[in-house]
Design a protein around this motif. Structure first.
Motif, mmCIF file in Angstrom:
data_model
loop_
_atom_site.group_PDB
_atom_site.id
_atom_site.type_symbol
_atom_site.label_atom_id
_atom_site.label_comp_id
_atom_site.label_asym_id
_atom_site.label_seq_id
_atom_site.Cartn_x
_atom_site.Cartn_y
_atom_site.Cartn_z
ATOM 1 N N UNK A 47 49.380 67.472 25.251
ATOM 2 C CA UNK A 47 48.689 66.819 26.355
ATOM 3 C C UNK A 47 48.956 65.313 26.305
ATOM 4 N N UNK A 48 48.702 64.682 27.432
ATOM 5 C CA UNK A 48 48.619 63.229 27.521
ATOM 6 C C UNK A 48 47.269 62.903 28.152
ATOM 7 N N UNK A 49 46.520 62.019 27.524
ATOM 8 C CA UNK A 49 45.223 61.602 28.062
ATOM 9 C C UNK A 49 45.272 60.105 28.304
ATOM 10 N N UNK A 50 44.765 59.683 29.463
ATOM 11 C CA UNK A 50 44.711 58.271 29.800
ATOM 12 C C UNK A 50 43.314 57.928 30.297
ATOM 13 N N UNK A 51 43.142 56.695 30.713
ATOM 14 C CA UNK A 51 41.873 56.281 31.304
ATOM 15 C C UNK A 51 41.665 56.869 32.694
ATOM 16 N N UNK A 52 42.686 57.521 33.241
ATOM 17 C CA UNK A 52 42.589 58.077 34.592
ATOM 18 C C UNK A 52 42.530 59.601 34.631
ATOM 19 N N UNK A 53 43.163 60.269 33.673
ATOM 20 C CA UNK A 53 43.194 61.725 33.747
ATOM 21 C C UNK A 53 43.807 62.368 32.521
ATOM 22 N N UNK A 54 44.029 63.686 32.656
ATOM 23 C CA UNK A 54 44.629 64.501 31.604
ATOM 24 C C UNK A 54 45.887 65.144 32.173
ATOM 25 N N UNK A 107 44.005 67.228 35.165
ATOM 26 C CA UNK A 107 42.697 66.932 35.739
ATOM 27 C C UNK A 107 42.561 65.436 35.968
ATOM 28 N N UNK A 108 41.744 65.076 36.939
ATOM 29 C CA UNK A 108 41.368 63.695 37.200
ATOM 30 C C UNK A 108 40.009 63.441 36.567
ATOM 31 N N UNK A 109 39.843 62.283 35.931
ATOM 32 C CA UNK A 109 38.519 61.928 35.439
ATOM 33 C C UNK A 109 37.569 61.717 36.621
ATOM 34 N N UNK A 110 36.295 62.020 36.465
ATOM 35 C CA UNK A 110 35.334 61.815 37.553
ATOM 36 C C UNK A 110 35.410 60.391 38.111
ATOM 37 N N UNK A 111 35.463 60.296 39.438
ATOM 38 C CA UNK A 111 35.524 58.994 40.086
ATOM 39 C C UNK A 111 36.928 58.457 40.303
ATOM 40 N N UNK A 154 40.692 58.797 41.940
ATOM 41 C CA UNK A 154 41.354 59.456 43.063
ATOM 42 C C UNK A 154 42.803 59.777 42.717
ATOM 43 N N UNK A 155 43.364 60.747 43.418
ATOM 44 C CA UNK A 155 44.776 61.071 43.231
ATOM 45 C C UNK A 155 45.643 59.865 43.581
ATOM 46 N N UNK A 156 45.235 59.104 44.577
ATOM 47 C CA UNK A 156 45.994 57.903 44.957
ATOM 48 C C UNK A 156 46.063 56.919 43.795
ATOM 49 N N UNK A 157 44.975 56.730 43.071
ATOM 50 C CA UNK A 157 44.971 55.832 41.913
ATOM 51 C C UNK A 157 45.989 56.279 40.878
ATOM 52 N N UNK A 158 46.020 57.580 40.613
ATOM 53 C CA UNK A 158 46.958 58.109 39.625
ATOM 54 C C UNK A 158 48.391 57.917 40.083
ATOM 55 N N UNK A 159 48.673 58.215 41.336
ATOM 56 C CA UNK A 159 50.036 58.069 41.832
ATOM 57 C C UNK A 159 50.484 56.615 41.823
#
Length: 255
Positions: A180-187, A201-205, A207-212
């Motif tokens: 896995x890779x875990x960041x401040x934004x998701x898994x 997965x996205x962390x609560x709060x 958005x997919x746009x933030x990750x992209x």
């Protein structure tokens, strides 16, 4: 107002996600790097993975689960380097490494930024990253995901990605496992086409746009995007009252 599971911080969500890296992995050596992964491993031992082995990274197996920045009070055994390398060669270890860069195929860099012979910035060097990635489960922790860390191509390969391991043949690929890779934004995992990185997965709060916007390559997206689970009340109590009462976790991932 008292904190509840519904007000778990981003750092606490990341700690629980790091804890989940070790579900069902049995009696292996867990070797985390960083505040959040260290808390995650210790949380795992106190909850769902009591048989995990913890060490001080030098020569001692812990006989207890100390709080962050505290010394272990009990030793469960001696682990010199020769025995550590035996564990590595036998695949009985799961390391969570940090890094400066990672790419779509899981190649990882914490050696240098820029040309390796005249780098813009010299980092740790390759250390044991290649040995880790071709011998046992390896996960990664990035506290600040951005296009500078999630890159199209890493500047130097320290940890071996999936395509490189396959191209190197059975000796390199047999035990190669990017977990896995875990960041401040998701898994993230590597279940995308050809073993490429996929959003898990996205962390609560978040958005997919933030990750992209924080990813410098094409990220495989599942049909349904899950939300990273919140830590439960027991886990939050352990994180806040037992493992990290000084709240150092919030220094690595801001609220």
């Amino acid at each position: 107002m008292p904190e509840t599971p519904l007000t778990a911080s981003r750092a606490e969500i990341a700690v629980a996600a790091c804890s989940d890296l070790f579900r069902g992995q049995g009696e292996i050596l867990a070797s985390p790097a960083g505040i959040i992964p260290t808390l995650g491993v210790r949380l795992a031992v106190l909850t769902h993975a009591p048989t995990l082995l913890l060490s001080d990274g030098e020569s001692t197996i812990y006989g207890d689960v100390p709080p962050l920045d505290a010394k272990s009070e009990f030793s469960a055994g001696y682990l010199p380097y020769r025995e550590l390398f035996e564990l590595i060669a036998a695949g009985k270890r799961h390391v969570v490494m940090g890094g400066a860069q990672i790419d779509r195929e899981g190649n990882h860099n914490f050696s240098a930024i820029g040309d390796h012979f005249q780098p813009h910035r010299q980092l740790l060097g390759s250390r044991a990253a290649a040995t880790n990635t071709i011998n046992h489960a390896t996960s990664y922790w990035f506290p600040r995901q951005s296009k500078r860390s999630f890159v199209q191509d890493v500047d130097f390969v320290a940890g071996v990605g999936n395509r490189r391991a396959q191209a190197a043949g059975p000796t390199a690929a047999r035990f190669h496992h990017l977990h896995r890779v875990i960041t401040n934004l998701g898994v993230y995992d590597f279940n995308g086409p050809g073993g490429t990185m996929a959003l898990r997965s996205l962390h609560p709060g978040v958005s997919l746009h933030e990750v992209q916007e924080a990813t410098g390559f094409e990220l495989h997206l599942p049909n349904t995007i899950d939300t990273t689970r919140l830590p439960d009340e027991q886990e939050l109590e352990l994180i806040r009252e037992v493992l990290d009462p000084a709240r150092r976790r919030e220094q690595e991932v801001s609220p």
